[in-house]
Motif scaffolding. Structure first.
Motif, PDB file in Angstrom:
ATOM      1  N   ASN A  18       0.804  -1.205   0.000  1.00  0.00           N
ATOM      2  CA  ASN A  18       0.000   0.000   0.000  1.00  0.00           C
ATOM      3  C   ASN A  18       0.844   1.265   0.000  1.00  0.00           C
ATOM      4  OD1 ASN A  18      -2.445  -1.325  -0.034  1.00  0.00           O
ATOM      5  ND2 ASN A  18      -2.534  -1.494   2.182  1.00  0.00           N
ATOM      6  N   ALA A  19       2.150   1.156   0.175  1.00  0.00           N
ATOM      7  CA  ALA A  19       3.009   2.333   0.184  1.00  0.00           C
ATOM      8  C   ALA A  19       3.041   2.944  -1.211  1.00  0.00           C
ATOM      9  CB  ALA A  19       4.410   1.937   0.631  1.00  0.00           C
ATOM     10  N   ALA A  20       3.394   4.226  -1.264  1.00  0.00           N
ATOM     11  CA  ALA A  20       3.381   4.915  -2.550  1.00  0.00           C
ATOM     12  C   ALA A  20       4.400   6.041  -2.558  1.00  0.00           C
ATOM     13  CB  ALA A  20       1.995   5.476  -2.827  1.00  0.00           C
ATOM     14  N   VAL A  21       4.704   6.509  -3.762  1.00  0.00           N
ATOM     15  CA  VAL A  21       5.435   7.751  -3.971  1.00  0.00           C
ATOM     16  C   VAL A  21       4.417   8.729  -4.531  1.00  0.00           C
ATOM     17  CG1 VAL A  21       7.228   8.901  -5.327  1.00  0.00           C
ATOM     18  CG2 VAL A  21       7.642   6.623  -4.393  1.00  0.00           C
ATOM     19  N   VAL A  22       4.392   9.934  -3.975  1.00  0.00           N
ATOM     20  CA  VAL A  22       3.455  10.956  -4.436  1.00  0.00           C
ATOM     21  C   VAL A  22       4.267  12.169  -4.867  1.00  0.00           C
ATOM     22  CG1 VAL A  22       1.455  12.368  -3.824  1.00  0.00           C
ATOM     23  CG2 VAL A  22       1.763  10.129  -2.757  1.00  0.00           C
ATOM     24  N   CYS A  23       3.908  12.750  -6.014  1.00  0.00           N
ATOM     25  CA  CYS A  23       4.581  13.946  -6.508  1.00  0.00           C
ATOM     26  C   CYS A  23       3.529  15.000  -6.835  1.00  0.00           C
ATOM     27  CB  CYS A  23       5.386  13.651  -7.763  1.00  0.00           C
ATOM     28  SG  CYS A  23       6.745  12.477  -7.518  1.00  0.00           S
ATOM     29  N   ASN A  24       3.849  16.249  -6.510  1.00  0.00           N
ATOM     30  CA  ASN A  24       2.926  17.323  -6.856  1.00  0.00           C
ATOM     31  C   ASN A  24       3.337  17.982  -8.168  1.00  0.00           C
ATOM     32  OD1 ASN A  24       5.008  19.136  -6.242  1.00  0.00           O
ATOM     33  ND2 ASN A  24       4.189  19.636  -4.231  1.00  0.00           N
ATOM     34  N   ALA A  25       2.541  18.916  -8.636  1.00  0.00           N
ATOM     35  CA  ALA A  25       2.798  19.580  -9.907  1.00  0.00           C
ATOM     36  C   ALA A  25       4.069  20.428  -9.870  1.00  0.00           C
ATOM     37  CB  ALA A  25       1.594  20.445 -10.289  1.00  0.00           C
ATOM     38  N   GLU A  26       4.552  20.767  -8.671  1.00  0.00           N
ATOM     39  CA  GLU A  26       5.763  21.577  -8.519  1.00  0.00           C
ATOM     40  C   GLU A  26       7.033  20.737  -8.517  1.00  0.00           C
ATOM     41  OE1 GLU A  26       4.624  23.203  -4.811  1.00  0.00           O
ATOM     42  OE2 GLU A  26       3.125  24.519  -5.699  1.00  0.00           O
ATOM     43  N   ARG A  81      -7.600  14.782  -3.394  1.00  0.00           N
ATOM     44  CA  ARG A  81      -8.568  15.527  -4.183  1.00  0.00           C
ATOM     45  C   ARG A  81      -7.889  16.047  -5.443  1.00  0.00           C
ATOM     46  NH1 ARG A  81     -11.058  19.401   0.301  1.00  0.00           N
ATOM     47  NH2 ARG A  81     -12.567  19.904  -1.311  1.00  0.00           N
ATOM     48  N   PRO A  82      -8.607  16.108  -6.568  1.00  0.00           N
ATOM     49  CA  PRO A  82      -7.997  16.563  -7.827  1.00  0.00           C
ATOM     50  C   PRO A  82      -7.346  17.947  -7.730  1.00  0.00           C
ATOM     51  CG  PRO A  82     -10.163  15.630  -8.232  1.00  0.00           C
ATOM     52  CD  PRO A  82      -9.994  15.694  -6.740  1.00  0.00           C
ATOM     53  N   GLU A  83      -7.911  18.835  -6.929  1.00  0.00           N
ATOM     54  CA  GLU A  83      -7.339  20.182  -6.821  1.00  0.00           C
ATOM     55  C   GLU A  83      -5.978  20.203  -6.125  1.00  0.00           C
ATOM     56  OE1 GLU A  83     -10.711  20.037  -3.674  1.00  0.00           O
ATOM     57  OE2 GLU A  83     -10.434  19.329  -5.710  1.00  0.00           O
ATOM     58  N   PHE A  84      -5.562  19.085  -5.488  1.00  0.00           N
ATOM     59  CA  PHE A  84      -4.235  19.007  -4.890  1.00  0.00           C
ATOM     60  C   PHE A  84      -3.161  18.834  -5.966  1.00  0.00           C
ATOM     61  CE2 PHE A  84      -6.026  16.980  -0.734  1.00  0.00           C
ATOM     62  CZ  PHE A  84      -6.661  18.165  -0.435  1.00  0.00           C
ATOM     63  N   LYS A  85      -3.565  18.414  -7.155  1.00  0.00           N
ATOM     64  CA  LYS A  85      -2.669  18.244  -8.313  1.00  0.00           C
ATOM     65  C   LYS A  85      -1.458  17.376  -7.994  1.00  0.00           C
ATOM     66  CE  LYS A  85      -4.218  22.520 -10.302  1.00  0.00           C
ATOM     67  NZ  LYS A  85      -3.940  23.893 -10.637  1.00  0.00           N
ATOM     68  N   VAL A  86      -1.717  16.186  -7.475  1.00  0.00           N
ATOM     69  CA  VAL A  86      -0.644  15.234  -7.201  1.00  0.00           C
ATOM     70  C   VAL A  86      -0.838  13.989  -8.057  1.00  0.00           C
ATOM     71  CG1 VAL A  86      -0.314  16.051  -4.836  1.00  0.00           C
ATOM     72  CG2 VAL A  86      -1.815  14.113  -5.258  1.00  0.00           C
TER      73      VAL A  86
END
Length: 86
Positions: free
Chosen positions: A23-31, A44-49
């Motif tokens: 269940n672990a993950a790598v998450v990246c944002n738009a920045e 949430r989609p507005e988090f842009k990840v």
């Protein structure tokens, strides 16, 4: 019978350990900030990840696009260099 019960318990424990690791993950944002999570959360989609499998890593050509951030306690995401908990 006692040995059989012990074997079942050990197999169950091993399964729960491997399931939690999956269940672990790598998450990246738009920045370009990326961090590891201990489990996959819904963002949430507005988090842009973007959420990737735990073994994901960026390609060499993307070294200037992405950077690792320290994982924080609890649920949240990085935005403009600040951890936002939710």
């Amino acid at each position: 019978m006692k040995g059989f019960s012990l074997a079942i318990a050990a197999a169950g424990a091993a399964l729960s350990i491997s399931a939690s690791g999956a269940n672990a993950a790598v998450v990246c944002n738009a920045e370009g900030d990326c961090w590891r999570t201990k489990q996959k959360y819904e963002y949430r989609p507005e988090f842009k990840v973007k959420i990737y499998d735990d073994n994901w890593k960026w390609k060499d050509r993307d070294n200037k696009k992405y950077r690792w951030r320290e994982s924080q306690e609890g649920r949240g995401y990085w935005r403009k260099g600040v951890w936002i908990g939710f």
